[in-house]
Design an enzyme around this catalytic site. Structure first.
Site, PDB file in Angstrom:
ATOM      1  N   HIS A 110       3.263  -3.123  -8.958  1.00  0.00           N
ATOM      2  CA  HIS A 110       3.286  -1.718  -9.355  1.00  0.00           C
ATOM      3  C   HIS A 110       4.705  -1.255  -9.664  1.00  0.00           C
ATOM      4  O   HIS A 110       5.281  -0.438  -8.933  1.00  0.00           O
ATOM      5  CB  HIS A 110       2.664  -0.846  -8.255  1.00  0.00           C
ATOM      6  CG  HIS A 110       1.189  -1.028  -8.153  1.00  0.00           C
ATOM      7  ND1 HIS A 110       0.482  -0.874  -6.979  1.00  0.00           N
ATOM      8  CD2 HIS A 110       0.265  -1.347  -9.100  1.00  0.00           C
ATOM      9  CE1 HIS A 110      -0.806  -1.083  -7.204  1.00  0.00           C
ATOM     10  NE2 HIS A 110      -0.957  -1.385  -8.480  1.00  0.00           N
ATOM     11  N   GLU A 121      -5.682  -2.933  -4.246  1.00  0.00           N
ATOM     12  CA  GLU A 121      -5.824  -3.905  -3.144  1.00  0.00           C
ATOM     13  C   GLU A 121      -7.067  -3.579  -2.323  1.00  0.00           C
ATOM     14  O   GLU A 121      -7.800  -4.483  -1.889  1.00  0.00           O
ATOM     15  CB  GLU A 121      -4.579  -3.876  -2.251  1.00  0.00           C
ATOM     16  CG  GLU A 121      -4.697  -4.851  -1.083  1.00  0.00           C
ATOM     17  CD  GLU A 121      -3.554  -4.754  -0.082  1.00  0.00           C
ATOM     18  OE1 GLU A 121      -2.409  -4.496  -0.502  1.00  0.00           O
ATOM     19  OE2 GLU A 121      -3.816  -4.922   1.127  1.00  0.00           O
ATOM     20  N   CYS A 164       2.007  -6.020   6.098  1.00  0.00           N
ATOM     21  CA  CYS A 164       2.805  -7.229   5.900  1.00  0.00           C
ATOM     22  C   CYS A 164       4.232  -7.060   6.407  1.00  0.00           C
ATOM     23  O   CYS A 164       4.725  -5.947   6.592  1.00  0.00           O
ATOM     24  CB  CYS A 164       2.792  -7.622   4.430  1.00  0.00           C
ATOM     25  SG  CYS A 164       3.824  -6.558   3.414  1.00  0.00           S
ATOM     26  N   CYS A 172       9.785  -8.440  -2.285  1.00  0.00           N
ATOM     27  CA  CYS A 172       9.268  -9.252  -1.179  1.00  0.00           C
ATOM     28  C   CYS A 172       8.854 -10.606  -1.756  1.00  0.00           C
ATOM     29  O   CYS A 172       8.848 -10.805  -2.984  1.00  0.00           O
ATOM     30  CB  CYS A 172       8.048  -8.564  -0.577  1.00  0.00           C
ATOM     31  SG  CYS A 172       6.735  -8.365  -1.816  1.00  0.00           S
ATOM     32  N   SER A 229       8.266  -3.781  -4.877  1.00  0.00           N
ATOM     33  CA  SER A 229       8.083  -4.186  -6.277  1.00  0.00           C
ATOM     34  C   SER A 229       9.216  -3.722  -7.186  1.00  0.00           C
ATOM     35  O   SER A 229       9.125  -3.875  -8.403  1.00  0.00           O
ATOM     36  CB  SER A 229       6.741  -3.635  -6.785  1.00  0.00           C
ATOM     37  OG  SER A 229       6.585  -2.274  -6.421  1.00  0.00           O
TER      38      SER A 229
HETATM   39  O1  0CM Z   1       0.294  -2.272  -2.790  1.00  0.00           O
HETATM   40  P1  0CM Z   1       1.430  -1.573  -3.496  1.00  0.00           P
HETATM   41  O2  0CM Z   1       0.944  -0.410  -4.312  1.00  0.00           O
HETATM   42  O3  0CM Z   1       2.544  -1.229  -2.573  1.00  0.00           O
HETATM   43  O4  0CM Z   1       1.931  -2.671  -4.517  1.00  0.00           O
HETATM   44  P2  0CM Z   1       3.327  -3.002  -5.185  1.00  0.00           P
HETATM   45  O5  0CM Z   1       3.019  -3.805  -6.385  1.00  0.00           O
HETATM   46  O6  0CM Z   1       4.182  -1.816  -5.343  1.00  0.00           O
HETATM   47  O7  0CM Z   1       4.015  -3.912  -4.082  1.00  0.00           O
HETATM   48  C1  0CM Z   1       3.747  -5.232  -3.895  1.00  0.00           C
HETATM   49  C2  0CM Z   1       2.455  -5.607  -3.501  1.00  0.00           C
HETATM   50  C3  0CM Z   1       1.379  -5.951  -3.167  1.00  0.00           C
HETATM   51  C4  0CM Z   1       0.097  -6.411  -2.779  1.00  0.00           C
HETATM   52 FE1  SF4 Z   2       4.748  -8.068  -0.859  1.00  0.00          FE
HETATM   53 FE2  SF4 Z   2       2.342  -6.909  -0.950  1.00  0.00          FE
HETATM   54 FE3  SF4 Z   2       2.604  -9.455  -0.195  1.00  0.00          FE
HETATM   55 FE4  SF4 Z   2       3.521  -7.513   1.377  1.00  0.00          FE
HETATM   56  S1  SF4 Z   2       1.373  -7.911   0.834  1.00  0.00           S
HETATM   57  S2  SF4 Z   2       4.544  -9.470   0.912  1.00  0.00           S
HETATM   58  S3  SF4 Z   2       4.239  -6.026  -0.139  1.00  0.00           S
HETATM   59  S4  SF4 Z   2       3.064  -8.607  -2.215  1.00  0.00           S
END
Ligand code: 0CM
Ligand code: SF4
Length: 328
Positions: A57, A142, A210, A28, A282
Site C-alpha cells: 500500500h 488482508e 507482526c 519490513c 511499505s
Molecule cells: O496491511 P497494510 O495496509 O499495513 O499494508 P502495507 O502494504 O502498507 O504494509 C505491508 C503489508 C502487509 C501485509
Molecule cells: Fe510487513 Fe505486513 Fe509482513 Fe508485517 S505482515 S512483515 S507489515 S508485509
C-alpha cells in the site's frame, strides 16, 4: 542514540529544528520480498506482469513498478489467460486462488509469510472444531483474504462493542486470530473483551501482529515522547502507517500521515522545536530522505536517530525466482 549534524537548511535566521528519526522505520521483510518478487518476475518473464491489488500500500512503490512493466488489476478477470499473475503482500481468499487455477494463470504468490501464518492458524482452529473470530478492519484486503482462507463461520470484530454484539450458539468452541497490522493496545482490549465473554476462547494473544508493526509502534511511542510533532511517511490506505499516526496522536502530539515531502504544510512547524519522523512498513526510505531535505529548506535542522529494536528478518523468495536478478 547516534547524533549527527545535517547540512543546515537555507532559512538560517529561523530557530533550529531538531529532526529525530525513528528506528526501525520503513520497509519490513514482507514488503522487501513482495517488491523483489515483482522486479524479478519482470526480469525473468518480461513485461507485462499482472499484480492483483497494489503489491504493497504505497503510491510511490506502485508508480515505480508500473513504470517498469507491472500492470495492477483489481480482479483476476482483467488478466489475460496464462499471464504471470502476482498476489499482493496482503494475501488472497481461496476463491481467488481457485479462480486463478481455473483460468490457468501463472501465479507467483507475494503474500507475506506472516499473513500466511495467520491463515494457517485459523485453518488449524477450524480443524479443532472451533469457530474463528478474526480481529481486524472490515474491508481491508488482508482481512478479506483471511476471511476467505478460513472455512466455515468466521466472526469479524474490530472493537469490544463488536464482541458484545457477536451471536454465538451455546456450547460453540471459539478461537481468535488477528490482522497483522493492528494497534497492539487496541487489540489487547478486544482480546480482553473476548476472554471476558468467552472464557474458554483460545488464540495467539497479540502475536499475530507482526514484528514490524510492533517494532514501529514501539519506536513511534518513544519518538512522540520526545518531539513536538510527528510525521509518518506512508500512503493513506496503509493500515500499519495509519496506526503509527494514531499512536503519536494518542500521545498528545500533532501527527500527520504524508505520502512524501509534498505533503508537508510549513505551518505545522510554527512554534515547534522538534519533529519526529517515521515511516510505515511499505514506505521507501528515499521518501523519508526527501522529507528531511524539504524540512531543511524551511528551517536550519539538526538530525539525530532514536535507535530501537534491531531487525534482521528476511523471507525466502519463491523458488522459481531464485535464479533471476532484478534489472538495475
Ligand atoms: O496491511 P497494510 O495496509 O499495513 O499494508 P502495507 O502494504 O502498507 O504494509 C505491508 C503489508 C502487509 C501485509
Ligand atoms: Fe510487513 Fe505486513 Fe509482513 Fe508485517 S505482515 S512483515 S507489515 S508485509
Amino acid at each position: 542514540m547516534i547524533t549527527d549534524q545535517a547540512p543546515p537548511g537555507r532559512a538560517t535566521d529561523a530557530p533550529v529544528l531538531d529532526i529525530v528519526l525513528a528506528e526501525p522505520r520503513g520497509f519490513c521483510a514482507g514488503v522487501e520480498r513482495a517488491i523483489e518478487i515483482v522486479e524479478r518476475a519482470i526480469a525473468k518473464y518480461g513485461a507485462p506482469v499482472y499484480v492483483r491489488h497494489e503489491i504493497v500500500h504505497n503510491r510511490h512503490v506502485v508508480q515505480d513498478l508500473r513504470a517498469r512493466g507491472a500492470v495492477f488489476v483489481a480482479e483476476l478477470d482483467e488478466v489475460p489467460p496464462g499471464a504471470i499473475t502476482i498476489f499482493s503482500a496482503h494475501g488472497v481468499a481461496r476463491t481467488v486462488e481457485d479462480a486463478a487455477g481455473a483460468r490457468s494463470l501463472h501465479v507467483i504468490d507475494a503474500t507475506c509469510p506472516l499473513v500466511t501464518r495467520v491463515h494457517l492458524g485459523g485453518q488449524r482452529y477450524v480443524r479443532q472444531g472451533r469457530e474463528v473470530v478474526l480481529i481486524g478492519h472490515a474491508g481491508h484486503p488482508e482481512v478479506v483474504g483471511t476471511l476467505g482462507q478460513i472455512p466455515g463461520r468466521v466472526h469479524l470484530v474490530e472493537t469490544a462493542a463488536d464482541v458484545a454484539r457477536m451471536e454465538v450458539a451455546e456450547g460453540t468452541a471459539l478461537a481468535f486470530v488477528t490482522q497483522t497490522t493492528l494497534a497492539v493496545d487496541d487489540t489487547r482490549e478486544v482480546i480482553q473483551a473476548l476472554q471476558a465473554r468467552f472464557p474458554d476462547i483460545v488464540g495467539p494473544g497479540t502475536r499475530d501482529i507482526c514484528y514490524a508493526t510492533q517494532n514501529r509502534q514501539e519506536a513511534v511511542r518513544l519518538l512522540a515522547a520526545e518531539t513536538d510533532l510527528v510525521l509518518v511517511v506512508g500512503s493513506p490506505n496503509s493500515s500499519n502507517s495509519n496506526r503509527l499516526r494514531e499512536l503519536a496522536q494518542e500521545m498528545g502530539r500533532p501527527a500527520y500521515l504524508i505520502d512524501d515531502a509534498d505533503g508537508i504544510d510549513p505551518a505545522w512547524l510554527d512554534g515547534r522545536r522538534s519533529v519526529g519522523i517515521t515511516a510505515g512498513a511499505s514506505a521507501p526510505e528515499h521518501l523519508v530522505q526527501g522529507v528531511i531535505a524539504a524540512l531543511g529548506t524551511l528551517r536550519p535542522t539538526r538530525l539525530r536517530r532514536l535507535t530501537g529494536a534491531v531487525e534482521d528478518m528476511h523471507f525466502r523468495l519463491p523458488t522459481e525466482l531464485l535464479d533471476t536478478q532484478p534489472a538495475a
